[in-house]
Design a protein around this motif. Structure first.
Motif, mmCIF file in Angstrom:
data_model
loop_
_atom_site.group_PDB
_atom_site.id
_atom_site.type_symbol
_atom_site.label_atom_id
_atom_site.label_comp_id
_atom_site.label_asym_id
_atom_site.label_seq_id
_atom_site.Cartn_x
_atom_site.Cartn_y
_atom_site.Cartn_z
ATOM 1 N N CYS A 1 6.746 0.174 13.259
ATOM 2 C CA CYS A 1 5.990 1.022 11.770
ATOM 3 C C CYS A 1 6.411 1.867 11.846
ATOM 4 O O CYS A 1 7.272 3.038 12.736
ATOM 5 C CB CYS A 1 5.365 0.417 11.284
ATOM 6 S SG CYS A 1 4.370 1.586 10.091
ATOM 7 N N ASN A 2 8.074 2.212 11.074
ATOM 8 C CA ASN A 2 9.433 3.158 10.551
ATOM 9 C C ASN A 2 8.694 3.752 9.772
ATOM 10 O O ASN A 2 8.803 3.927 9.086
ATOM 11 C CB ASN A 2 10.427 2.900 10.205
ATOM 12 C CG ASN A 2 11.274 3.988 10.824
ATOM 13 O OD1 ASN A 2 10.667 5.280 11.033
ATOM 14 N ND2 ASN A 2 12.823 3.789 11.477
ATOM 15 N N LEU A 3 8.363 5.511 9.897
ATOM 16 C CA LEU A 3 7.230 6.123 9.212
ATOM 17 C C LEU A 3 8.621 6.637 8.060
ATOM 18 O O LEU A 3 8.455 7.369 7.288
ATOM 19 C CB LEU A 3 6.703 7.376 10.005
ATOM 20 C CG LEU A 3 5.023 6.967 10.164
ATOM 21 C CD1 LEU A 3 4.223 8.144 10.798
ATOM 22 C CD2 LEU A 3 4.757 6.077 8.720
ATOM 23 N N VAL A 4 9.157 7.441 9.036
ATOM 24 C CA VAL A 4 11.197 8.168 8.149
ATOM 25 C C VAL A 4 10.812 7.354 6.990
ATOM 26 O O VAL A 4 10.958 7.895 5.963
ATOM 27 C CB VAL A 4 11.717 8.729 9.171
ATOM 28 C CG1 VAL A 4 12.761 8.849 8.685
ATOM 29 C CG2 VAL A 4 10.966 8.457 10.027
ATOM 30 N N THR A 5 11.750 5.786 7.289
ATOM 31 C CA THR A 5 11.569 5.167 6.096
ATOM 32 C C THR A 5 10.473 4.747 4.975
ATOM 33 O O THR A 5 10.723 4.597 3.907
ATOM 34 C CB THR A 5 12.084 3.423 6.875
ATOM 35 O OG1 THR A 5 11.304 2.980 7.729
ATOM 36 C CG2 THR A 5 13.279 3.287 7.107
ATOM 37 N N ARG B 1 8.793 6.502 4.637
ATOM 38 C CA ARG B 1 8.472 8.129 4.182
ATOM 39 C C ARG B 1 9.567 7.895 2.200
ATOM 40 O O ARG B 1 9.238 8.880 1.206
ATOM 41 C CB ARG B 1 8.586 9.285 5.157
ATOM 42 C CG ARG B 1 7.935 10.240 4.218
ATOM 43 C CD ARG B 1 8.220 12.089 5.082
ATOM 44 N NE ARG B 1 9.135 11.751 5.138
ATOM 45 C CZ ARG B 1 9.693 13.363 6.692
ATOM 46 N NH1 ARG B 1 9.119 13.884 6.483
ATOM 47 N NH2 ARG B 1 10.717 12.522 7.065
ATOM 48 N N ASP B 2 10.665 8.303 2.836
ATOM 49 C CA ASP B 2 11.659 7.179 2.165
ATOM 50 C C ASP B 2 11.455 6.559 0.579
ATOM 51 O O ASP B 2 12.023 7.169 0.137
ATOM 52 C CB ASP B 2 13.415 7.102 2.922
ATOM 53 C CG ASP B 2 13.698 8.774 3.916
ATOM 54 O OD1 ASP B 2 13.933 8.061 5.008
ATOM 55 O OD2 ASP B 2 13.227 9.416 3.166
ATOM 56 N N ASN B 3 10.761 5.094 1.638
ATOM 57 C CA ASN B 3 10.357 4.417 0.449
ATOM 58 C C ASN B 3 9.084 4.636 -0.483
ATOM 59 O O ASN B 3 8.596 3.711 -1.683
ATOM 60 C CB ASN B 3 10.336 3.123 1.063
ATOM 61 C CG ASN B 3 11.062 2.653 1.472
ATOM 62 O OD1 ASN B 3 12.635 2.620 1.657
ATOM 63 N ND2 ASN B 3 10.800 1.948 2.512
ATOM 64 N N ASN C 1 0.453 -0.966 0.252
ATOM 65 C CA ASN C 1 -0.095 -0.158 -0.180
ATOM 66 C C ASN C 1 0.606 0.675 0.343
ATOM 67 O O ASN C 1 1.110 1.752 0.175
ATOM 68 C CB ASN C 1 -1.075 0.300 1.457
ATOM 69 C CG ASN C 1 -2.050 -0.631 0.813
ATOM 70 O OD1 ASN C 1 -2.104 -1.893 -0.267
ATOM 71 N ND2 ASN C 1 -2.580 -1.313 1.977
ATOM 72 N N VAL C 2 0.221 2.018 -0.681
ATOM 73 C CA VAL C 2 1.121 3.530 -0.346
ATOM 74 C C VAL C 2 -0.554 4.016 0.356
ATOM 75 O O VAL C 2 -1.501 4.401 -0.194
ATOM 76 C CB VAL C 2 0.945 4.605 -1.761
ATOM 77 C CG1 VAL C 2 1.328 5.433 -1.942
ATOM 78 C CG2 VAL C 2 2.212 3.441 -2.925
ATOM 79 N N ILE C 3 0.694 4.858 1.286
ATOM 80 C CA ILE C 3 -0.616 6.144 1.995
ATOM 81 C C ILE C 3 -0.254 7.626 1.538
ATOM 82 O O ILE C 3 0.894 7.419 1.557
ATOM 83 C CB ILE C 3 -0.472 5.983 3.366
ATOM 84 C CG1 ILE C 3 -0.787 4.640 3.914
ATOM 85 C CG2 ILE C 3 -1.888 7.039 4.514
ATOM 86 C CD1 ILE C 3 -0.411 3.883 5.449
ATOM 87 N N ILE C 4 -1.470 7.531 1.404
ATOM 88 C CA ILE C 4 -1.104 9.866 1.284
ATOM 89 C C ILE C 4 -1.729 9.936 2.724
ATOM 90 O O ILE C 4 -3.261 10.640 3.309
ATOM 91 C CB ILE C 4 -1.983 9.926 0.427
ATOM 92 C CG1 ILE C 4 -1.383 9.512 -1.158
ATOM 93 C CG2 ILE C 4 -2.084 11.473 -0.101
ATOM 94 C CD1 ILE C 4 -2.383 10.019 -2.543
ATOM 95 N N PHE C 5 -1.267 10.528 3.527
ATOM 96 C CA PHE C 5 -2.136 11.438 4.891
ATOM 97 C C PHE C 5 -2.350 13.107 4.904
ATOM 98 O O PHE C 5 -1.051 13.076 5.099
ATOM 99 C CB PHE C 5 -0.477 11.040 5.949
ATOM 100 C CG PHE C 5 -1.409 10.553 6.948
ATOM 101 C CD1 PHE C 5 -1.114 11.689 7.802
ATOM 102 C CD2 PHE C 5 -2.256 9.364 7.562
ATOM 103 C CE1 PHE C 5 -2.177 12.127 9.372
ATOM 104 C CE2 PHE C 5 -2.541 9.664 8.876
ATOM 105 C CZ PHE C 5 -2.453 10.959 10.179
#
Lengths: 296, 449
Positions: free
Chosen positions: A80-84, A86-88, A57-61
């Motif tokens: 869940c690491n949001l920074v990684t 976000r980078d991915n 999935n891709v999340i657009i928040f």
């Protein structure tokens, strides 16, 4: 490991099956809460489920309420690491905290800000690589703040939501929104919330206990899942009612939402008996292990 | 007290217990001396009981003979550790839970202390309120106080908040709908003299003297580590304010206090600019926290202001203020009378607040309330805590009670207490009504049998 972390909420939403196809694709989820009980934990749980390694999935928040660091810290505790992410390019964060449609030209500008936001979302979806385009989740934290950003123009907010809803059928993406129900309860004709409730396929309500404050239960959660023809021919509404408690397990630094089954007398006719194989959520305090069991 | 048993066959000297006055370093030295004395024996073991936060001695190297030794523990952040220690069988992992709060908070700027999830707290000026809220007001949060039209108790909260900031040297921005906002500074209370503090300290120290861990229930129930156990720091973090003594004028220097009147301006743009420039000075960098700032806005929707009927304008102001304060080291306190707003607007304001409090007045001579609650005569008003800030976390803070009574001790010091039911009069045979967690309108019906 995956099975251990599933809980009643996931099962009620239908997330207990295989991750692909994403069970929520093409569906609209509305989370309602009130001042006493905040429903943002459902949003965080959904973010975690969407970003699990088995799904693509891709999340657009679209965040109007809190900055990125807030969600980052919370999701980190959930594992869940949001920074990684976000980078991915799996987690795309739109920080709308300071969005303020200038009211020089009342009519146009409020609309203008939201139209721009919609265009941004559309552009992001179209810009995704082909395989990821099918599994987009749009999350909007706090529709009431969208209204404030639009200076009270609920019509513009409704238009924006309708456009986003159109995306669910066009691109098969899912739309998850959070709104505060008690704001509208005193209005005569709360168009916004009524329309949103109508459009929603899954309605999740977080309310305080009717009996008042309790130390071990934070509130109660009602999940209304309007069946569609997707789900293997199953149709009909399913209403689940739970008591929930949120806590942090200090030992493993993991937040486990344990949702116990509560009693709801008025919805008994719709409720199915829910047999559970044992643990659905557990918390550890060093060597102590307490498992929450569910009994019908 | 410290007891050193004469070593018997197994040559195990035991030192257990720690009188609160004895410093840790002495204990370590004493234990080292004891160990040195028994170096001759084949198994030089010493059983030591130390508060788990002292990790200089590796507990793995000492074998514990009596698991009950770990029952001696101390208040504050060590609670969680000692429960684990007591419940574990052989090797207590004392160091895994220790939080080095002592190291961090003391060296930082006074008036700011670290909290969980990377937040930092500033004191609200009222020690009881800090305890209720779990440390104080987190930096970057928006606190809203709902006023009661009948009584100005929100001013007490505001005064203590502002005084605390000035005493710590934290810059303050104050906005009020009155004609002369600067005049309000003359009513700010001054920190109480030390004499009173010491007497309060001593009595609270006595109750925290020796605690035995058989009372597991106490610690199992509490899942919030206690942050304000540092007696020596407590004076600095939150002062006791004497409401009868005005604050000395040297605290009101121009660069520290900025007063803005919101009555005359047409809309909130001027106030927003003031707030923006104030918050820009306190931007949060990833490094250390510089000086924390405080913004106090009184009666934002007061009827004498022109913007009071512009609902969306006010909401949008609050939203942008919240957005700005999130990325800065400041706390904003806004008081407003909810009776002047529409119901749905009131709910919107409440949702925007991170911490939501409300004050209520209690009637002077209410016989029913006097029967139900103890200490009714001293009560000035009621304070309700609706929401506690949850920055960087999704776990709500569970309060023991939501309603507290505001009392003035000796007519000077503001204290908040839990509501307690008055002793039931045997003859009347009624009133099983209120408990500690009743909501604001505590006129519970009496049960008649």
């Amino acid at each position: 490991m995956e099975n251990q972390n599933l809980n009643l909420l996931d099962r009620a939403l239908g997330l207990d099956g295989p991750s692909e196809p994403w069970p929520l694709s093409g569906r609209v989820v509305l989370i309602e809460d009130c001042v006493e009980t905040s429903g943002s934990f459902v949003l965080h749980q959904l973010v975690k489920r969407s970003l699990s390694p088995t799904s693509s999935n891709v999340i657009i928040f679209v965040a109007f309420a809190n900055p990125f660091s807030h969600y980052d810290r919370i999701l980190r505790k959930l594992g869940c690491n949001l920074v990684t992410q976000r980078d991915n390019k799996r987690f795309i964060f739109f920080d709308m905290l300071m969005l303020r449609c200038p009211d020089v030209d009342e009519g146009k500008s409020s609309e203008g800000g939201l139209v721009l936001l919609y265009e941004k979302i559309l552009k992001t979806i179209c810009g995704l690589p082909g395989d990821k385009k099918d599994y987009v989740t749009i999350m909007i934290d706090d529709i009431s703040l969208v209204e404030v950003a639009a200076n009270g123009g609920s019509d513009y907010v409704l238009d924006f939501l309708h456009y986003c809803h159109a995306l669910t059928s066009e691109f098969d993406c899912s739309l998850i929104t959070l709104n505060h129900e008690d704001i509208y309860s005193s209005m005569e004709r709360p168009t916004l919330i009524l329309q949103m409730e109508y459009l929603a396929d899954i309605l999740i309500k977080a309310e305080p206990l009717s009996t008042g404050l309790a130390t071990d239960v934070h509130g109660q959660l009602t999940v209304l899942n309007k069946g569609t023809s997707h789900r293997l021919g199953r149709s009909g509404n399913k209403i689940h009612n739970f008591h929930y408690k949120l806590y942090v397990v200090l030992w493993r630094k993991k937040l486990v939402i344990s949702i116990d089954k509560g009693y709801s007398s008025e919805k008994r006719s719709f409720r199915r008996t829910y047999h559970v194989n044992g643990r659905l959520g557990f918390w550890n305090l060093n060597t102590l292990c307490v498992t929450h069991l569910l009994n019908g | 007290m410290k007891a050193a048993q004469t070593p018997h066959k197994k040559e195990v000297p035991c030192v257990f217990g720690r009188p609160p006055q004895l410093p840790i370093t002495k204990i370590i030295r004493l234990s080292a001396a004891l160990l040195a004395r028994h170096r001759r024996c084949s198994t030089p073991t010493a059983a030591l009981s130390l508060p788990p936060r002292v990790c200089s001695l590796r507990p793995e190297s000492l074998s514990c003979r009596l698991s009950t030794i770990y029952s001696w523990h101390f208040t504050g952040k060590t609670k969680l550790c000692s429960v684990d220690a007591a419940m574990a069988t052989t090797k207590p992992r004392l160091s895994s839970f220790s939080r080095n709060l002592s190291a961090v908070s003391s060296s930082q700027t006074p008036g700011v202390k670290c909290g969980p999830n990377g937040t930092m707290f500033v004191s609200s000026g009222i020690a009881d309120l800090d305890k209720i809220l779990g440390g104080g007001f987190p930096l970057g949060s928006l606190v809203m106080v709902m006023e009661d039209a009948e009584a100005p108790h929100h001013m007490l909260l505001l005064r203590n908040f502002m005084s605390q900031g000035l005493v710590h040297g934290q810059p303050l921005l104050y906005a009020s709908p009155s004609k002369d906002p600067r005049g309000f500074l003359g009513t700010l209370p001054s920190p109480a003299s030390l004499k009173h503090d010491k007497s309060r300290d001593r009595e609270s120290e006595q109750e925290k003297g020796l605690r035995i861990a058989w009372q597991y229930k106490k610690y199992m129930g509490e899942n919030q580590p206690n942050f304000d156990s540092h007696r020596d720091n407590k004076q600095d973090y939150c002062n006791e304010f004497d409401l009868r003594k005005p604050l000395e004028r040297h605290y009101f220097t121009r660069q520290r206090v900025n007063c803005v009147g919101i009555q005359d301006s047409k809309n909130l743009a001027a106030l927003q600019e003031h707030c923006a420039s104030f918050l820009a000075q306190h931007q949060r960098n990833d490094g250390s926290c510089a000086l924390a700032g405080r913004i106090a806005i009184q009666s934002l929707c007061a009827p004498q202001c022109e913007h009071s009927n512009m609902d969306w304008e006010m909401l949008s102001f609050i939203k942008s203020l919240k957005g700005m304060v999130r990325s800065s080291n400041a706390v904003v306190v806004i008081t407003f009378p909810p009776s002047l707003l529409s119901l749905s607007s009131t709910k919107r304001w409440q949702h925007m607040a991170d911490t939501l409090l409300s004050v209520a007045a209690i009637p002077d001579e209410d016989k029913e309330l006097a029967k139900l609650l103890s200490g009714y005569q001293d009560m000035v008003g009621l304070l309700n805590v609706h929401k506690v800030a949850r920055l960087n976390t999704q776990v709500p803070f569970i309060l023991e009670a939501t309603t507290f009574s505001i009392k003035l001790q000796k007519r000077r010091f503001l204290v908040l207490e839990c509501l307690n039911q008055a002793p039931v009069d045997g003859s009347s045979g009624s009133s099983y009504g209120t408990s500690g967690s009743c909501s604001g309108s505590s006129k519970a019906g009496t049960l008649d049998f």
